[in-house]
Design an enzyme around this catalytic site. Structure first.
Site, mmCIF file in Angstrom:
data_model
loop_
_atom_site.group_PDB
_atom_site.id
_atom_site.type_symbol
_atom_site.label_atom_id
_atom_site.label_comp_id
_atom_site.label_asym_id
_atom_site.label_seq_id
_atom_site.Cartn_x
_atom_site.Cartn_y
_atom_site.Cartn_z
ATOM 1 N N LYS A 107 95.509 79.365 -35.213
ATOM 2 C CA LYS A 107 94.583 80.157 -34.402
ATOM 3 C C LYS A 107 95.291 81.194 -33.543
ATOM 4 C CE LYS A 107 90.802 76.884 -34.424
ATOM 5 N NZ LYS A 107 91.282 75.602 -34.970
HETATM 6 C C1 LIG Z 1 90.645 75.001 -35.984
HETATM 7 C C2 LIG Z 1 91.488 74.132 -36.834
HETATM 8 C C3 LIG Z 1 91.101 73.797 -38.137
HETATM 9 C C4 LIG Z 1 89.769 74.228 -38.717
HETATM 10 O O1 LIG Z 1 89.705 75.615 -38.959
HETATM 11 P P1 LIG Z 1 88.295 76.323 -39.223
HETATM 12 O O2 LIG Z 1 88.594 77.757 -39.339
HETATM 13 O O3 LIG Z 1 87.423 75.996 -38.039
HETATM 14 O O4 LIG Z 1 87.737 75.733 -40.469
HETATM 15 C C5 LIG Z 1 91.960 73.035 -38.907
HETATM 16 N N1 LIG Z 1 93.134 72.583 -38.410
HETATM 17 C C6 LIG Z 1 93.529 72.869 -37.157
HETATM 18 C C7 LIG Z 1 94.806 72.317 -36.666
HETATM 19 C C8 LIG Z 1 92.726 73.647 -36.324
HETATM 20 O O5 LIG Z 1 93.124 73.916 -35.085
#
Ligand SMILES: *Cc1c(COP(=O)(O)O)cnc(C)c1O
Length: 430
Positions: A107
């Site tokens: 993210k």
């Molecule tokens: C947010 C997140 C996900 C899920 O991603 P999405 O885009 O919401 O499907 C998976 N793994 C981790 C570690 C995350 O922080």
């Protein structure tokens, strides 16, 4: 590029306006009006391009003319100032490590890109904005870090008390400055519901410009398409049938991969790997889409009962169930299976995954049973030490803490406890 609302009851708008609003006035998610594939020569010559050149070319149609080219170059360089390595486990399975950014989660890419876009839009201090974000774990830290010190942007993060890891909590509660954390007595869905309610609250929205930094925001969602292209660059010489297994919660990440495919990236197939929150796995089996309350698991960033980006995935495949099914498989795994996978990855390949990556690994294995010629790349979406308790308990080995994690340990937590929407509202109004 202009964007339309997937509810089709709001006017089309610019990239800038879509980023500032987050959600369209009719509560629909924004989607780009057109997707123009990159020329074939781009992929043929990819070995000659740097990551920032690739990123610039791939993202520019989505942000121009609102972000001038020279500014976009800087944004892309700053956003992507860390590595995206592929680690091969065997001939059929690799992992794409997306955890080399400042909060060690994928993210970071979207949050850093979005923060820089908003910073640019607010360069004359004319667009004071409050970013409101609900987190099940990693979003909060990445957004907090990405937005720290951006002028004219206040960030308010809601997280479920006791349901994020200690390290995740430190990452989102210790920064200070323009970052505020709200500790919610409830689960992630409660946090997300409060955020949604705030966006609908006219008393609030008449007094402040609220926007979201969840993957519903196009500036957080779209840059995630870039590392699928980076993975291709690393693998295309040795592997022809590249399949991505994406550990999925709100389905923003896998949906971004599909956007890369729309740009012409030769991807054979996608796997949405789920924990027991398996609305999409069930949908692909039954054609029945049944959102339900989330259940808590050891891969908590995927504890989502009603994935907000699934509507964009339907849009990409023109709401055609069979086209979707030809491009996407989905499997769901229990915590017990995930732990076995963590141990197997460690014992067989001498690699330490995190619980989300382990779910992605399981999805790869399930797909390979019927598609033995594929090369599956599961996304390592977070560094294993962010889930230290689970990982050390399963592999029975102490993990060294990376510098990004060490630097938040021992700092002072600052969070305001709230237990209802009224708590959020009075916090925002004061
Ligand atoms: C947010 C997140 C996900 C899920 O991603 P999405 O885009 O919401 O499907 C998976 N793994 C981790 C570690 C995350 O922080």
């Amino acid at each position: 590029m202009n964007y339309y609302s997937l509810n089709h009851k709001a006017p089309n708008t610019t990239f800038k306006d879509a980023v500032i609003k987050g959600l369209a006035p009719d509560k629909g998610l924004y989607f780009p009006e057109t997707i123009t594939p990159l020329p074939k020569s781009f992929f043929d010559n990819i070995d000659d391009l740097s990551y920032t050149e690739i990123a610039f070319e791939a993202i520019k149609q989505f942000v121009s003319p609102d972000i001038p080219k020279a500014v976009l170059k800087t944004i892309v360089e700053e956003t992507l100032s860390f590595d995206f390595p592929i680690v091969k486990l065997n001939d059929n399975i690799s992992t794409l490590e997306l955890f080399h950014g400042p909060t060690m989660a994928f993210k970071d890419v979207g949050a850093r890109f979005m923060a820089r876009c908003l910073g640019y839009f607010n360069k004359d201090n004319t667009n004071e904005i409050t970013v409101l974000v609900a987190t099940s774990g990693d979003t909060g830290g990445a957004v907090a870090n990405g937005f720290l010190g951006v002028k004219g942007v206040n960030v308010v993060i809601l997280y479920p008390s006791g349901k994020v890891s200690d390290i995740q909590e430190m990452q989102l509660t210790t920064l200070g400055q323009n970052i505020k954390a709200l500790e919610v007595d409830g689960v992630f869905d409660d946090c997300q519901d409060m955020v949604k309610r705030a966006f609908l609250d006219e008393e609030l929205t008449s007094k402040m410009q609220l926007t979201s930094a969840n993957s519903i925001n196009v500036a957080r969602w779209l840059p995630q398409l870039l590392y699928f292209i980076f993975a291709y660059k690393q693998l295309h010489k040795t592997h022809k049938e590249i399949v991505f297994s994406v550990p999925s919660g709100n389905f923003g990440n896998v949906c971004a991969g599909m956007m890369a495919q729309q740009l012409g990236l030769p991807i054979k197939h996608f796997i949405a790997s789920n924990n027991e929150n398996n609305v999409v796995t069930q949908y692909l089996k039954t054609e029945d889409y049944n959102p339900k309350p989330s259940v808590q698991t050891i891969s908590n960033a995927m504890d989502v009962g009603n994935p907000s980006n699934f509507i964009r995935i339907r849009e990409i495949y023109k709401n055609n169930f069979n086209t979707l099914k030809n491009n996407l498989s989905s499997y769901s795994f229990s915590d017990a299976e995930t732990k076995v996978a963590l141990k197997e990855i460690h014992d067989k390949y001498n690699y330490v995954a995190d619980p989300h990556g382990a779910v992605g690994y399981l999805g790869s294995k399930a797909y390979l049973e019927n598609n033995p010629n594929a090369h599956c790349v599961f996304l390592e979406t977070a560094h294993p030490t962010k889930f230290l308790d689970v990982v050390e308990d399963v592999i029975k080995e102490k993990q060294p803490l990376p510098e990004q994690i060490q630097s938040v340990m021992g700092k002072t937590k600052e969070a305001t406890k709230i237990s209802s929407y009224d708590g959020l509202k009075s916090f925002l109004l004061k």
